[in-house]
Design a protein around this motif. Sequence first.
Motif, PDB file in Angstrom:
ATOM      1  N   TYR A  98      53.185 -22.620 -55.689  1.00  0.00           N
ATOM      2  CA  TYR A  98      52.043 -22.000 -56.355  1.00  0.00           C
ATOM      3  C   TYR A  98      51.634 -22.880 -57.537  1.00  0.00           C
ATOM      4  CZ  TYR A  98      48.749 -18.794 -58.261  1.00  0.00           C
ATOM      5  OH  TYR A  98      47.565 -18.250 -58.694  1.00  0.00           O
ATOM      6  N   VAL A  99      50.325 -23.111 -57.650  1.00  0.00           N
ATOM      7  CA  VAL A  99      49.772 -23.864 -58.785  1.00  0.00           C
ATOM      8  C   VAL A  99      48.665 -23.024 -59.409  1.00  0.00           C
ATOM      9  CG1 VAL A  99      50.356 -26.128 -57.815  1.00  0.00           C
ATOM     10  CG2 VAL A  99      48.105 -25.148 -57.336  1.00  0.00           C
ATOM     11  N   ASP A 100      48.513 -23.126 -60.718  1.00  0.00           N
ATOM     12  CA  ASP A 100      47.456 -22.376 -61.403  1.00  0.00           C
ATOM     13  C   ASP A 100      46.078 -22.966 -61.140  1.00  0.00           C
ATOM     14  OD1 ASP A 100      49.149 -20.454 -62.595  1.00  0.00           O
ATOM     15  OD2 ASP A 100      49.647 -21.848 -64.213  1.00  0.00           O
ATOM     16  N   ASP A 101      45.998 -24.291 -60.973  1.00  0.00           N
ATOM     17  CA  ASP A 101      44.722 -24.974 -60.810  1.00  0.00           C
ATOM     18  C   ASP A 101      44.844 -25.956 -59.652  1.00  0.00           C
ATOM     19  OD1 ASP A 101      42.516 -26.721 -60.973  1.00  0.00           O
ATOM     20  OD2 ASP A 101      42.447 -26.583 -63.164  1.00  0.00           O
ATOM     21  N   GLN A 131      42.461 -17.127 -51.932  1.00  0.00           N
ATOM     22  CA  GLN A 131      43.402 -18.232 -52.103  1.00  0.00           C
ATOM     23  C   GLN A 131      42.728 -19.553 -51.737  1.00  0.00           C
ATOM     24  OE1 GLN A 131      46.154 -19.033 -48.361  1.00  0.00           O
ATOM     25  NE2 GLN A 131      46.500 -16.952 -49.098  1.00  0.00           N
ATOM     26  N   SER A 132      43.284 -20.631 -52.293  1.00  0.00           N
ATOM     27  CA  SER A 132      42.906 -21.992 -51.924  1.00  0.00           C
ATOM     28  C   SER A 132      44.185 -22.726 -51.582  1.00  0.00           C
ATOM     29  CB  SER A 132      42.201 -22.695 -53.085  1.00  0.00           C
ATOM     30  OG  SER A 132      40.955 -22.088 -53.335  1.00  0.00           O
ATOM     31  N   HIS A 151      43.254 -14.781 -58.869  1.00  0.00           N
ATOM     32  CA  HIS A 151      42.717 -13.417 -58.976  1.00  0.00           C
ATOM     33  C   HIS A 151      43.220 -12.539 -57.845  1.00  0.00           C
ATOM     34  CE1 HIS A 151      40.307 -14.988 -62.204  1.00  0.00           C
ATOM     35  NE2 HIS A 151      39.854 -15.929 -61.396  1.00  0.00           N
ATOM     36  N   GLY A 152      44.281 -12.958 -57.187  1.00  0.00           N
ATOM     37  CA  GLY A 152      44.838 -12.199 -56.082  1.00  0.00           C
ATOM     38  C   GLY A 152      44.145 -12.509 -54.775  1.00  0.00           C
ATOM     39  N   MET A 153      44.574 -11.812 -53.730  1.00  0.00           N
ATOM     40  CA  MET A 153      43.979 -11.962 -52.403  1.00  0.00           C
ATOM     41  C   MET A 153      43.380 -10.627 -51.987  1.00  0.00           C
ATOM     42  SD  MET A 153      46.668 -14.348 -50.312  1.00  0.00           S
ATOM     43  CE  MET A 153      48.223 -13.939 -51.123  1.00  0.00           C
ATOM     44  N   ALA A 154      42.445 -10.674 -51.063  1.00  0.00           N
ATOM     45  CA  ALA A 154      41.695  -9.485 -50.642  1.00  0.00           C
ATOM     46  C   ALA A 154      42.606  -8.365 -50.153  1.00  0.00           C
ATOM     47  CB  ALA A 154      40.680  -9.865 -49.564  1.00  0.00           C
ATOM     48  N   TYR A 155      43.656  -8.664 -49.401  1.00  0.00           N
ATOM     49  CA  TYR A 155      44.507  -7.630 -48.824  1.00  0.00           C
ATOM     50  C   TYR A 155      45.178  -6.753 -49.886  1.00  0.00           C
ATOM     51  CZ  TYR A 155      49.119  -9.370 -50.037  1.00  0.00           C
ATOM     52  OH  TYR A 155      50.241  -9.717 -50.742  1.00  0.00           O
ATOM     53  N   GLU A 156      45.346  -7.280 -51.111  1.00  0.00           N
ATOM     54  CA  GLU A 156      46.093  -6.574 -52.148  1.00  0.00           C
ATOM     55  C   GLU A 156      45.420  -5.281 -52.596  1.00  0.00           C
ATOM     56  OE1 GLU A 156      46.493  -9.491 -55.247  1.00  0.00           O
ATOM     57  OE2 GLU A 156      48.017 -10.622 -54.166  1.00  0.00           O
ATOM     58  N   LYS A 157      44.128  -5.185 -52.409  1.00  0.00           N
ATOM     59  CA  LYS A 157      43.364  -4.051 -52.947  1.00  0.00           C
ATOM     60  C   LYS A 157      43.797  -2.693 -52.420  1.00  0.00           C
ATOM     61  CE  LYS A 157      39.342  -6.693 -54.389  1.00  0.00           C
ATOM     62  NZ  LYS A 157      39.894  -8.011 -54.201  1.00  0.00           N
ATOM     63  N   GLY A 158      44.404  -2.562 -51.298  1.00  0.00           N
ATOM     64  CA  GLY A 158      44.851  -1.262 -50.812  1.00  0.00           C
ATOM     65  C   GLY A 158      46.206  -1.333 -50.159  1.00  0.00           C
ATOM     66  N   ALA A 159      46.904  -2.422 -50.387  1.00  0.00           N
ATOM     67  CA  ALA A 159      48.179  -2.646 -49.699  1.00  0.00           C
ATOM     68  C   ALA A 159      49.311  -1.840 -50.306  1.00  0.00           C
ATOM     69  CB  ALA A 159      48.520  -4.127 -49.731  1.00  0.00           C
ATOM     70  N   THR A 166      54.603 -16.159 -57.817  1.00  0.00           N
ATOM     71  CA  THR A 166      54.913 -16.728 -59.124  1.00  0.00           C
ATOM     72  C   THR A 166      53.677 -16.756 -60.016  1.00  0.00           C
ATOM     73  OG1 THR A 166      54.411 -18.972 -58.357  1.00  0.00           O
ATOM     74  CG2 THR A 166      56.705 -18.237 -58.175  1.00  0.00           C
ATOM     75  N   ARG A 167      52.528 -16.344 -59.489  1.00  0.00           N
ATOM     76  CA  ARG A 167      51.291 -16.414 -60.286  1.00  0.00           C
ATOM     77  C   ARG A 167      51.379 -15.495 -61.494  1.00  0.00           C
ATOM     78  NH1 ARG A 167      46.986 -12.325 -59.240  1.00  0.00           N
ATOM     79  NH2 ARG A 167      47.858 -10.947 -57.686  1.00  0.00           N
ATOM     80  N   ASP A 168      50.622 -15.845 -62.514  1.00  0.00           N
ATOM     81  CA  ASP A 168      50.538 -15.046 -63.731  1.00  0.00           C
ATOM     82  C   ASP A 168      49.442 -14.004 -63.527  1.00  0.00           C
ATOM     83  OD1 ASP A 168      50.207 -13.967 -66.245  1.00  0.00           O
ATOM     84  OD2 ASP A 168      50.061 -15.896 -67.276  1.00  0.00           O
ATOM     85  N   PRO A 169      49.809 -12.728 -63.343  1.00  0.00           N
ATOM     86  CA  PRO A 169      48.780 -11.718 -63.068  1.00  0.00           C
ATOM     87  C   PRO A 169      47.827 -11.484 -64.254  1.00  0.00           C
ATOM     88  CG  PRO A 169      50.908 -10.681 -63.386  1.00  0.00           C
ATOM     89  CD  PRO A 169      51.127 -12.174 -63.408  1.00  0.00           C
ATOM     90  N   ALA A 170      48.165 -11.984 -65.432  1.00  0.00           N
ATOM     91  CA  ALA A 170      47.296 -11.819 -66.610  1.00  0.00           C
ATOM     92  C   ALA A 170      46.088 -12.759 -66.544  1.00  0.00           C
ATOM     93  CB  ALA A 170      48.095 -12.073 -67.883  1.00  0.00           C
ATOM     94  N   LYS A 171      46.142 -13.770 -65.677  1.00  0.00           N
ATOM     95  CA  LYS A 171      45.038 -14.741 -65.605  1.00  0.00           C
ATOM     96  C   LYS A 171      43.948 -14.251 -64.690  1.00  0.00           C
ATOM     97  CE  LYS A 171      47.429 -18.849 -66.957  1.00  0.00           C
ATOM     98  NZ  LYS A 171      47.595 -20.230 -66.792  1.00  0.00           N
TER      99      LYS A 171
END
Length: 171
Positions: A98-101, A131-132, A151-159, A166-171
């Motif tokens: 996982y990379v931030d940028d 994701q990229s 900013h997350g992935m589409a599936y997360e919205k109702g999963a 490892t991503r920082d969810p605050a970003k």
Amino acid sequence: MRGIDHVGITVPDIAEAEAFFTGVLGCQKAMSFGPFRDDKGTFMHDLVNVDPRAVIEKITLVRCGHGSNIELFQYTAPDQAKSEPKNSDIGGHHLAFYVDDIQAAKAFFDAHKVKTMMGPVPIEEGPAAGQSILYFFAPWGLQLEAISYPHGMAYEKGAETVLWSTRDPAK
């Protein structure tokens, strides 16, 4: 089960692998040990299902950021295959970091002459939208991936279950 402790990878040259994982990817070496061999018995076969005369020349463990550890092995064995499986082969594999940028990761790989595939490729539809990805290679051909979904992935919205990240969810 609490989670994945490490992923083991057999490499052709442990010094080259250590240099790549620490010097290019930024992992930190934790320890090295070895060799392991059994010149008369079946210990190597009984323990790790390899040729009884296989030798683990050296094992190095590295810590990579906030994710799983990686255990690098350098083996010699009478029946050792020398080709790296493709992603499409049975037993094919890759490691994703996982990379931030992801654009900065691509620029870094280019500056360090790391072979990359097409991309970064943004995923814009389906459950993985957001994701990229960018596939790249270690000097000996091990396939790796840089992935980012700040900013997350589409599936997360109702999963009910979301993937560990490892991503920082605050970003």
